[in-house]
Design a protein around this motif. Sequence first.
Motif, PDB file in Angstrom:
ATOM      1  N   UNK A 178       0.911  -1.079  -0.040  1.00  0.00           N
ATOM      2  CA  UNK A 178      -0.043  -0.137   0.097  1.00  0.00           C
ATOM      3  C   UNK A 178       0.892   1.246  -0.059  1.00  0.00           C
ATOM      4  N   UNK A 179       2.102   0.998   0.368  1.00  0.00           N
ATOM      5  CA  UNK A 179       2.861   2.361   0.075  1.00  0.00           C
ATOM      6  C   UNK A 179       4.158   2.437  -0.970  1.00  0.00           C
ATOM      7  N   UNK A 180       3.484   1.590  -2.091  1.00  0.00           N
ATOM      8  CA  UNK A 180       4.259   1.615  -3.390  1.00  0.00           C
ATOM      9  C   UNK A 180       5.517   1.492  -3.311  1.00  0.00           C
ATOM     10  N   UNK A 181       6.192   0.691  -2.179  1.00  0.00           N
ATOM     11  CA  UNK A 181       7.688   0.455  -2.249  1.00  0.00           C
ATOM     12  C   UNK A 181       8.414   1.397  -1.622  1.00  0.00           C
ATOM     13  N   UNK A 182       7.670   2.656  -0.942  1.00  0.00           N
ATOM     14  CA  UNK A 182       8.501   3.603  -0.321  1.00  0.00           C
ATOM     15  C   UNK A 182       9.037   3.209   0.886  1.00  0.00           C
ATOM     16  N   UNK A 183       8.209   2.201   1.437  1.00  0.00           N
ATOM     17  CA  UNK A 183       8.984   1.759   2.998  1.00  0.00           C
ATOM     18  C   UNK A 183      10.275   1.017   2.772  1.00  0.00           C
ATOM     19  N   UNK A 184      10.255  -0.028   1.670  1.00  0.00           N
ATOM     20  CA  UNK A 184      11.374  -0.376   1.291  1.00  0.00           C
ATOM     21  C   UNK A 184      12.596   0.448   1.066  1.00  0.00           C
ATOM     22  N   UNK A 185      11.990   1.435   0.115  1.00  0.00           N
ATOM     23  CA  UNK A 185      13.268   2.374  -0.248  1.00  0.00           C
ATOM     24  C   UNK A 185      13.880   3.073   0.955  1.00  0.00           C
ATOM     25  N   UNK A 186      13.034   3.477   1.840  1.00  0.00           N
ATOM     26  CA  UNK A 186      13.449   4.062   3.049  1.00  0.00           C
ATOM     27  C   UNK A 186      14.284   3.149   3.895  1.00  0.00           C
ATOM     28  N   UNK A 187      13.958   1.928   3.962  1.00  0.00           N
ATOM     29  CA  UNK A 187      14.749   1.178   4.782  1.00  0.00           C
ATOM     30  C   UNK A 187      16.264   1.102   3.954  1.00  0.00           C
ATOM     31  N   UNK A 188      16.242   0.809   2.526  1.00  0.00           N
ATOM     32  CA  UNK A 188      17.375   0.778   1.903  1.00  0.00           C
ATOM     33  C   UNK A 188      18.342   1.827   1.972  1.00  0.00           C
ATOM     34  N   UNK A 199       9.563   2.518  12.681  1.00  0.00           N
ATOM     35  CA  UNK A 199       9.785   2.346  14.167  1.00  0.00           C
ATOM     36  C   UNK A 199       9.014   1.782  14.937  1.00  0.00           C
ATOM     37  N   UNK A 200       7.651   1.816  14.899  1.00  0.00           N
ATOM     38  CA  UNK A 200       6.571   1.120  15.668  1.00  0.00           C
ATOM     39  C   UNK A 200       6.622  -0.265  15.315  1.00  0.00           C
ATOM     40  N   UNK A 201       6.961  -0.801  14.264  1.00  0.00           N
ATOM     41  CA  UNK A 201       6.911  -2.135  13.604  1.00  0.00           C
ATOM     42  C   UNK A 201       8.264  -2.775  14.130  1.00  0.00           C
ATOM     43  N   UNK A 202       9.277  -1.847  14.820  1.00  0.00           N
ATOM     44  CA  UNK A 202      10.649  -2.490  15.155  1.00  0.00           C
ATOM     45  C   UNK A 202      11.561  -2.810  14.067  1.00  0.00           C
ATOM     46  N   UNK A 203      11.243  -1.904  12.922  1.00  0.00           N
ATOM     47  CA  UNK A 203      12.376  -2.387  11.991  1.00  0.00           C
ATOM     48  C   UNK A 203      13.368  -1.285  11.992  1.00  0.00           C
TER      49      UNK A 203
END
Lengths: 234, 234
Positions: free
Chosen positions: A174-184, A215-219
Amino acid sequence: MDSGALLDLLGNENRRRILRLLARKPCYVTEISEYLGVSPKAVIDHLRRLEEAGLVESRTDEKRRKYFNIARNLRLEVTVSRHGFGAKSAYPASRDLDLTRCHHLSIDGVTAGNTDVDADVDGDGDPEAAVASLADDLAELENLERELSLAQRWVQGRLADVRDDLAETIEADDHEGLYAEVVAAVADGADGIETLSRRVDAPADVVEHALNDLHDRGILEPDDEGGWSVTGSA
Amino acid sequence: MDSGALLDLLGNENRRRILRLLARKPCYVTEISEYLGVSPKAVIDHLRRLEEAGLVESRTDEKRRKYFNIARNLRLEVTVSRHGFGAKSAYPASRDLDLTRCHHLSIDGVTAGNTDVDADVDGDGDPEAAVASLADDLAELENLERELSLAQRWVQGRLADVRDDLAETIEADDHEGLYAEVVAAVADGADGIETLSRRVDAPADVVEHALNDLHDRGILEPDDEGGWSVTGSA
């Protein structure tokens, strides 16, 4: 594909902007048209050329809307020098590539290529021996160049795999890959909202929301200096 | 220079042909025009754009004729993937670059990046640990990519140096670099007139004459299978 045809395709600012946009998320023609400020007709023409070249592909979703996405990983290398103009394109190397067969690819190989290159180029000795020595250096450097190129293709393929795995693990459809990009980006050393915002090409408030959610999800976890790091990462 | 502007320049078949021609030898406008089958006016326009970008420069010889040549070494890398479209251009790295500072650039580094990438992406365990592991892999691969890119720039600079030295040692000014190219191609494993003719882009009889001349000078020697090697080379 032919590297000349690929350069023709990439030698257009709007086509590069389309590729950059599609690399962020799959898009419909009207979305692309609005984002670029270019007529839908022109966008369709660019997409057709990119599709014919196999760079872009389209799918139709459940609402029968056709959206476009990047079809495959591709790498293009161009070198210009007094001794040649070269362009080569290639798909990423298989993840099963055995890089230990690249004999020249090591620190030793690189520095070995650096020895006695300047042997007797002043011509005050034996010119045949100087030519032989230079010819050896040349062959060594050309092998090294080929192996570095192969290694880069391998790295590109592995990077795409790891990013796919990351997106899948974070389950951020639902975030169109943005979360993965932020983590990367955080994994790559970017910290601070401003840097991250630039790296993932999203507004600061959107990035801040993603950081807090992750952060809430502990990642992710904040560090003492206002930056972020991946929880449990080295 | 900006990689977008460079792609715009290279996205034209005639400009690529001009670069390929100038990489063989410096040329006058009329030579280029005849070779390409393009009007002198169009050639001048292409040359102006290439000159403004710093790819090409011109000199005037003793007969006051202006000839053009490649101004500098340049490297362009483009990657297209589902996770991004990137283009970067760079000049060759200095020959003094200390590649031993590239910690990731070794067979060990490459294969280390290959371990536990697939750890727990199925989500049947601890997702945070899987993300941390993937983030580490990603950071490692990104470091490797940067160092491979740096190493390739270094190799390109060294290749140009060695080819310069080779041309100087063979002292083949009157052959416009063809002799040095033939020696370089032989050093790189090309043997047989046909292969060499294709590699150096010259007619077979011209290559044959060069081979015989280089043999007379003790630089090349024929082997038993109709091929050639550099005398005294490894």
